[in-house]
Enzyme design. Structure first.
Site: not given
Length: 538
Positions: A167, A206, A359
């Protein structure tokens, strides 16, 4: 045009940047290819290295102080020229793509692409969920799964299972303060520090948010689905809305080589030869691999679209599909993705809030995979899979689907078998679902890769357009997929403007592709897909 001339046309001077191509050599020829590439591309200061210790036949060619040109047909034309000149299996640019939007992206070019998506993709926050910050694991029956393992005297909460997460990296946050971590890696900088630099643009934090829904401790607000699992953070992308597939392939290989047992990818883009090969290696090594189906473009993106990967779509607190979720036959399963509570990056490092996207659906499901491995014992499950002639990935997928909760009116062709039910999964007999008919993927690796692109072409232009007489969907798959997805963005923009009467509507513009792809596709398919040949001859 030589491959060097094509490469010059495909890249531009950009101090401080790097342009990359992955070159797939034929078996036993990597050293010979490396020598030829250094000789031919030497004037551009080329640097070569194997993709990873697990993949010596894929060479990553790096051009310091250069960037890939904005002219995508030329970027792919250079790859085709390299295939011919160096007699390669394949070549591909490490092309950043923006086909995985997130609503919390920062202002900038990446953020602007969000305006191209249809109304109704992102939904408002739901105030009624504010006093239910753990609603997502609850609807997946995760607490019941924890209790079931405890009652059976088995390891609970994913205890000891290593979950790798390529990520943006992670940063300090109270939700991760109690998380059990193992050493991670930064693929982009080549060092052991996977800290998210929280740079401008994209969607900083994120990786922190997705990590929290997997391994956040129960003492905090969020609580991950596997709070006792061991988290392996890998910084593989600068932004989830600008994904480069070669770096993700490197992250998968690093995770496998360093003991990962589950790999979860909250990202997506176009097909990639190097990524496909890395996925197959991970599955062969008995690693469970999952990826987000994608957001807003409606059709499943890669790597989730590959047969070797478990594709996870998104749902809401009412067990209905999240409107922004990608969907279609490539989806295996669905999990919460609409207004899921997750860690939110802030100066104090203690904020949480509602976030949406597949996600979070895939991250929650990865935690459930860890519950299953811990409950039964990974070695026991590997042995059981071997006895049944399956991979561990195949057995987990079968059981995940067979135990899913299918609400009334559920569409299995769009959103998979149903919504993840962790308690039912752990209690299931390991033979459950073996009597159901299934179509095994092709054994030929080229055909398997081509099949994922063929299904996209069929969705975009009808099944007749995906006939075998078209372009070689292995060789041209990455460029063709990028063009089709871009066409979908253009159609989405038209849909958005139709919703606002004051904005004049025009037909979506044709998508430029290389002359090589246009020639292979032929005028009929180009017309069906809205492709326009431009430059980039072989």
């Amino acid at each position: 045009m030589t491959s060097l001339d094509a490469l010059r046309a495909a890249t531009v001077a950009a101090p401080g940047n790097t342009a990359r191509y992955a070159l797939v050599a034929r078996p036993g020829r990597a050293a010979r290819v490396a020598e030829a590439v250094r000789t031919e591309w030497g004037p551009l200061g080329i640097q070569l290295a194997p993709l990873s210790t697990l993949e010596p036949e894929v060479l990553v060619a790096t051009l310091p102080d250069r960037a890939l040109a904005p002219d995508r047909p030329s970027v792919f034309a250079a790859a085709y020229a390299a295939v011919e000149e160096f007699d390669l299996v394949a070549a591909e640019p490490d092309l950043p793509t923006g086909f995985f939007p997130q609503p919390d992206a920062e202002p900038g070019p990446a953020r602007e692409t969000l305006d191209n998506f249809p109304p109704g993709c992102w939904v408002p926050a739901e105030p009624e969920l504010e006093d239910q910050p753990r609603w997502a694991p609850r609807v997946m029956r995760v607490p019941e799964a924890w209790a079931f393992s405890e009652q059976q005297g088995r390891p609970s909460r994913g205890d000891g299972v290593v979950i790798a997460q390529p990520d943006t990296g992670v940063t300090k946050h109270v939700e991760l303060a109690d998380a059990i971590t193992v050493p991670g890696f930064d693929v982009l900088d080549g060092d052991p520090d996977p800290t998210d630099p929280l740079g401008a643009g994209g969607n900083p934090g994120h990786g922190t948010g997705t990590a929290s829904v997997v391994v956040s401790g129960e003492a905090h607000v969020v609580s991950g689905s596997a709070p006792l699992a061991r988290h392996m953070p890998i910084r593989a992308i600068e932004s989830v809305v600008r994904v480069t597939q070669v770096s993700v392939a490197r992250a998968i290989d690093w995770a496998v080589a360093n003991g990962a047992q589950v790999i979860t990818m909250s990202l997506g883009g176009i097909p990639s030869f190097s990524l496909d090969r890395a996925l197959r290696r991970a599955v062969a090594a008995d690693v469970i691999v999952l990826a987000a189906a994608g957001n807003c473009v409606r059709t499943v993106v890669w790597p989730a679209r590959y047969d070797d990967c478990i594709a996870v779509a998104g749902s809401n607190a009412a067990n209905a599909p999240w409107p922004g979720s990608c969907r279609g036959p490539a989806v295996d399963i669905t999990a919460p993705g609409q207004n899921v509570f997750r860690a939110k990056v802030s100066p104090a490092g203690d904020e949480v809030g509602q976030g949406q996207g597949t996600s979070f659906a895939v991250a929650l499901t990865a935690g459930v995979a860890a519950l299953w491995l811990a409950h039964h014992g990974r070695a026991n499950l590997v042995g059981a899979a071997r006895q049944r002639g399956e991979t561990l990935q195949g057995m987990f997928r079968r059981l995940l689907r067979a135990t899913a909760n299918r609400p009334a009116g559920w569409d299995p062709f769009e959103f998979g078998a149903g919504i993840v039910d962790a308690r039912a999964l752990l209690a299931a007999d390991l033979d459950l679902g073996r009597d159901l008919e299934s179509v095994p993927p092709p054994s030929d690796v080229r055909e398997r890769a081509a099949g994922s692109v063929r299904s996209l072409v069929a969705e975009a232009a009808g099944t007749d357009a995906a006939r075998d007489e078209g372009p070689d969907l292995h060789d041209f798959g990455p460029e063709l997929a990028a063009a089709v997805l871009e066409g979908r963005l253009a159609s989405a923009d038209r849909f958005r403007r139709e919703a606002v009467p004051a904005v004049p509507v025009s037909a979506p513009p044709a998508v430029p592709v290389s002359a090589a792809l246009a020639e292979a596709a032929g005028p009929e398919l180009c017309a069906l897909l809205g492709l326009e040949p431009t430059g980039g001859d072989r």
